[in-house]
Design a protein around this motif. Sequence first.
Motif, PDB file in Angstrom:
ATOM      1  N   VAL A 163     -12.033 -16.000   3.025  1.00  0.00           N
ATOM      2  CA  VAL A 163     -12.416 -15.192   1.867  1.00  0.00           C
ATOM      3  C   VAL A 163     -11.767 -13.810   1.937  1.00  0.00           C
ATOM      4  N   MET A 164     -11.832 -13.175   3.108  1.00  0.00           N
ATOM      5  CA  MET A 164     -11.300 -11.820   3.245  1.00  0.00           C
ATOM      6  C   MET A 164      -9.780 -11.792   3.089  1.00  0.00           C
ATOM      7  N   GLU A 165      -9.105 -12.793   3.631  1.00  0.00           N
ATOM      8  CA  GLU A 165      -7.646 -12.820   3.526  1.00  0.00           C
ATOM      9  C   GLU A 165      -7.213 -12.882   2.069  1.00  0.00           C
ATOM     10  N   LYS A 166      -7.919 -13.655   1.267  1.00  0.00           N
ATOM     11  CA  LYS A 166      -7.605 -13.732  -0.158  1.00  0.00           C
ATOM     12  C   LYS A 166      -8.024 -12.457  -0.884  1.00  0.00           C
ATOM     13  N   PHE A 167      -9.181 -11.895  -0.505  1.00  0.00           N
ATOM     14  CA  PHE A 167      -9.644 -10.669  -1.149  1.00  0.00           C
ATOM     15  C   PHE A 167      -8.662  -9.525  -0.935  1.00  0.00           C
ATOM     16  N   MET A 168      -8.022  -9.481   0.246  1.00  0.00           N
ATOM     17  CA  MET A 168      -7.112  -8.378   0.559  1.00  0.00           C
ATOM     18  C   MET A 168      -5.883  -8.350  -0.356  1.00  0.00           C
ATOM     19  N   ARG A 169      -5.663  -9.411  -1.126  1.00  0.00           N
ATOM     20  CA  ARG A 169      -4.562  -9.410  -2.094  1.00  0.00           C
ATOM     21  C   ARG A 169      -4.730  -8.313  -3.134  1.00  0.00           C
ATOM     22  N   ILE A 170      -5.973  -7.877  -3.364  1.00  0.00           N
ATOM     23  CA  ILE A 170      -6.223  -6.887  -4.415  1.00  0.00           C
ATOM     24  C   ILE A 170      -5.436  -5.609  -4.161  1.00  0.00           C
ATOM     25  N   TYR A 171      -5.219  -5.261  -2.879  1.00  0.00           N
ATOM     26  CA  TYR A 171      -4.491  -4.029  -2.577  1.00  0.00           C
ATOM     27  C   TYR A 171      -3.023  -4.150  -2.961  1.00  0.00           C
ATOM     28  N   TYR A 178      -1.904  -6.071  -5.432  1.00  0.00           N
ATOM     29  CA  TYR A 178      -1.864  -6.042  -6.899  1.00  0.00           C
ATOM     30  C   TYR A 178      -1.994  -4.619  -7.419  1.00  0.00           C
ATOM     31  N   GLN A 179      -2.937  -3.888  -6.858  1.00  0.00           N
ATOM     32  CA  GLN A 179      -3.167  -2.524  -7.327  1.00  0.00           C
ATOM     33  C   GLN A 179      -2.008  -1.603  -6.971  1.00  0.00           C
ATOM     34  N   ALA A 180      -1.380  -1.842  -5.817  1.00  0.00           N
ATOM     35  CA  ALA A 180      -0.232  -1.024  -5.435  1.00  0.00           C
ATOM     36  C   ALA A 180       0.910  -1.184  -6.426  1.00  0.00           C
ATOM     37  N   HIS A 181       0.999  -2.340  -7.087  1.00  0.00           N
ATOM     38  CA  HIS A 181       2.047  -2.593  -8.063  1.00  0.00           C
ATOM     39  C   HIS A 181       1.582  -2.328  -9.489  1.00  0.00           C
ATOM     40  N   GLY A 182       0.392  -1.735  -9.654  1.00  0.00           N
ATOM     41  CA  GLY A 182      -0.052  -1.299 -10.976  1.00  0.00           C
ATOM     42  C   GLY A 182      -0.740  -2.348 -11.820  1.00  0.00           C
ATOM     43  N   TYR A 183      -1.092  -3.499 -11.237  1.00  0.00           N
ATOM     44  CA  TYR A 183      -1.743  -4.558 -12.009  1.00  0.00           C
ATOM     45  C   TYR A 183      -3.248  -4.318 -12.105  1.00  0.00           C
ATOM     46  N   ALA A 184      -3.807  -4.635 -13.264  1.00  0.00           N
ATOM     47  CA  ALA A 184      -5.232  -4.434 -13.509  1.00  0.00           C
ATOM     48  C   ALA A 184      -5.814  -5.663 -14.193  1.00  0.00           C
ATOM     49  N   VAL A 198       0.829  -1.200   0.000  1.00  0.00           N
ATOM     50  CA  VAL A 198       0.000   0.000   0.000  1.00  0.00           C
ATOM     51  C   VAL A 198       0.867   1.254   0.000  1.00  0.00           C
ATOM     52  N   LEU A 199       1.996   1.177   0.716  1.00  0.00           N
ATOM     53  CA  LEU A 199       2.883   2.332   0.743  1.00  0.00           C
ATOM     54  C   LEU A 199       3.469   2.646  -0.630  1.00  0.00           C
ATOM     55  N   LEU A 200       3.533   1.612  -1.482  1.00  0.00           N
ATOM     56  CA  LEU A 200       4.077   1.819  -2.825  1.00  0.00           C
ATOM     57  C   LEU A 200       3.053   2.346  -3.808  1.00  0.00           C
ATOM     58  N   ALA A 201       1.784   2.455  -3.367  1.00  0.00           N
ATOM     59  CA  ALA A 201       0.726   2.860  -4.289  1.00  0.00           C
ATOM     60  C   ALA A 201       0.987   4.273  -4.806  1.00  0.00           C
ATOM     61  N   LEU A 218       0.100 -13.774  -9.798  1.00  0.00           N
ATOM     62  CA  LEU A 218       0.450 -12.425  -9.352  1.00  0.00           C
ATOM     63  C   LEU A 218       1.072 -12.399  -7.966  1.00  0.00           C
ATOM     64  N   MET A 219       0.659 -13.300  -7.086  1.00  0.00           N
ATOM     65  CA  MET A 219       1.249 -13.310  -5.757  1.00  0.00           C
ATOM     66  C   MET A 219       2.759 -13.507  -5.860  1.00  0.00           C
ATOM     67  N   GLN A 220       3.188 -14.401  -6.710  1.00  0.00           N
ATOM     68  CA  GLN A 220       4.611 -14.650  -6.883  1.00  0.00           C
ATOM     69  C   GLN A 220       5.303 -13.447  -7.513  1.00  0.00           C
ATOM     70  N   LYS A 221       4.638 -12.818  -8.501  1.00  0.00           N
ATOM     71  CA  LYS A 221       5.220 -11.637  -9.158  1.00  0.00           C
ATOM     72  C   LYS A 221       5.410 -10.493  -8.164  1.00  0.00           C
ATOM     73  N   VAL A 222       4.405 -10.295  -7.310  1.00  0.00           N
ATOM     74  CA  VAL A 222       4.476  -9.204  -6.339  1.00  0.00           C
ATOM     75  C   VAL A 222       5.596  -9.474  -5.344  1.00  0.00           C
TER      76      VAL A 222
END
Length: 504
Positions: A162-170, A172-178, A22-25, A496-500
């Motif tokens: 469910v929430m722990e997996k959903f929180m991955r979106i932040y 991904y988005q912090a690293h510019g993935y869409a 998030v800090l990298l966003a 993406l988890m591995q890429k991040v």
Amino acid sequence: MMAELQPVPCAMRLLSAIAIGVLLAGPSSAAAGDDPPGKIAVVGAGIGGSAVAYFLQQHFGPHMQLDVYEKGSEGGRLATIIVNKQQYECGGASIHSLSLHMQDFVKLLGLKHRREVAGKSAIFSGEQFVLEETDWYLLNLFRLWWHYGISFLRLQMWVEEVMEKFMRIYKYQAHGYAFSNLEELLRSLGGETFVNMTQRSVAESLLEVGVTQRFIDDVIAAVLRSSYGQSVLMPAFAGAMSLAGAQGNAWAVEGGNKLVCSGLLKLTKANVIQARVTGVSLHSSDGKALYQVHYEDDEGQGSAFYDMVVIATPLHSGRSNITFENFDPAITDFPGSFHPTITSVVHGYLNSSYFGFPDPKLFPFASILTTDSPDLFFKAMDNICPVNISGAFRRKQPQEAAIWRVLSQQPLDKQQLKTLFRSYYSVQVTEWQAYPHYDSTKSVPPIILHDNLFYLNGVEWVASSMEMAAVAAKNVALLAYNRWYQDLEKIDQKDLMQKVKTEL
């Protein structure tokens, strides 16, 4: 609303897991020599529209022209109503503690969390209370165990997963993935399991993990009726998001949640145009798509041309009635309907006898949820506080006239009002097409309608909340940016988890 009826899940490990990301966003850098779009239109100034306007400016820079079309007031379904010279939420009322985009907006705009005023909840069957919250956390746990065994623990584990997996979106988005469609977004977070959760019901999913039918009928049904106004047959993913909100620490914005929308629009210096968009037609200029937005305002009909358009209002039948011209293939089919919710804000004296308390002084609850009983004419009601709460504010005693918000499927008639209230001073009724009717379609709308024409509100058919709209807004802004500069390595990437982790 029912935060203390069940144990609050531990959020610390989720927050720490995404803190660095998030800090990298922030805005990505444009390719050298490429010009950003000159003009962008956003249709709708609710939380989705105002958030996407902010994110678009973050990524494309402040020099483009950004027009936001809104026929009503800024905030959309985030709205307030005035009773006795004070404002009360009558639309989206609460925000989950893990809503990180909303948290960021509040900090960015210098807003504050509204002071919490404690109040207990209960679930009413139409004849009696089937579950009552107390002031003692351990006693609440004991009652849940006594009535339902370990079902509440199994529910909590399911929601946390469910929430722990959903929180991955932040991350991904912090690293510019869409993501170019909602299925890919879900698949990146939770694999095919998340995609399937949009097709199977909450009840089916919970029974599979060992939650009892009685717990589903009493507790799960009550939570979903109070949040989405729908039954346990609604899709599991949307249901999980709602149940997460019921378990976590909810909060709201001091002065009204709609201040986030107006604040973001002011921050971006967007040109807000008070008009109803009637259509979008496709043209071309120098081989590039050009979009003509047609609108109606107080002075009549008009139009303007844009390099990019984001639709941030529902396109389903009966909502916006926006037409699309000159597109091949045609943009016409948005199946499904929206679920009407009636919000009645009543200033009056509660009829506590209806709930089994002849002496109103002894009535202990500020929030009443209901089971799915055919005899019940309302879905939930709560004793609400104003959006501005002073240090001296106290919740009204049960024998005093208070402001109650009643949610129902149909407008309350005089007999129903008399059933709930001994007497009342005023009743203000708002009808909301608040959420998708999740049983009306199994398909999820597209995000990309054309090259640089995007649809944000399709995310509601996955789950509908302020944070889901903000997540969708960030995804659309990143998607638009990455497509504009042809950075395809940032769209629909696998593993993406591995890429991040590698990028960190």
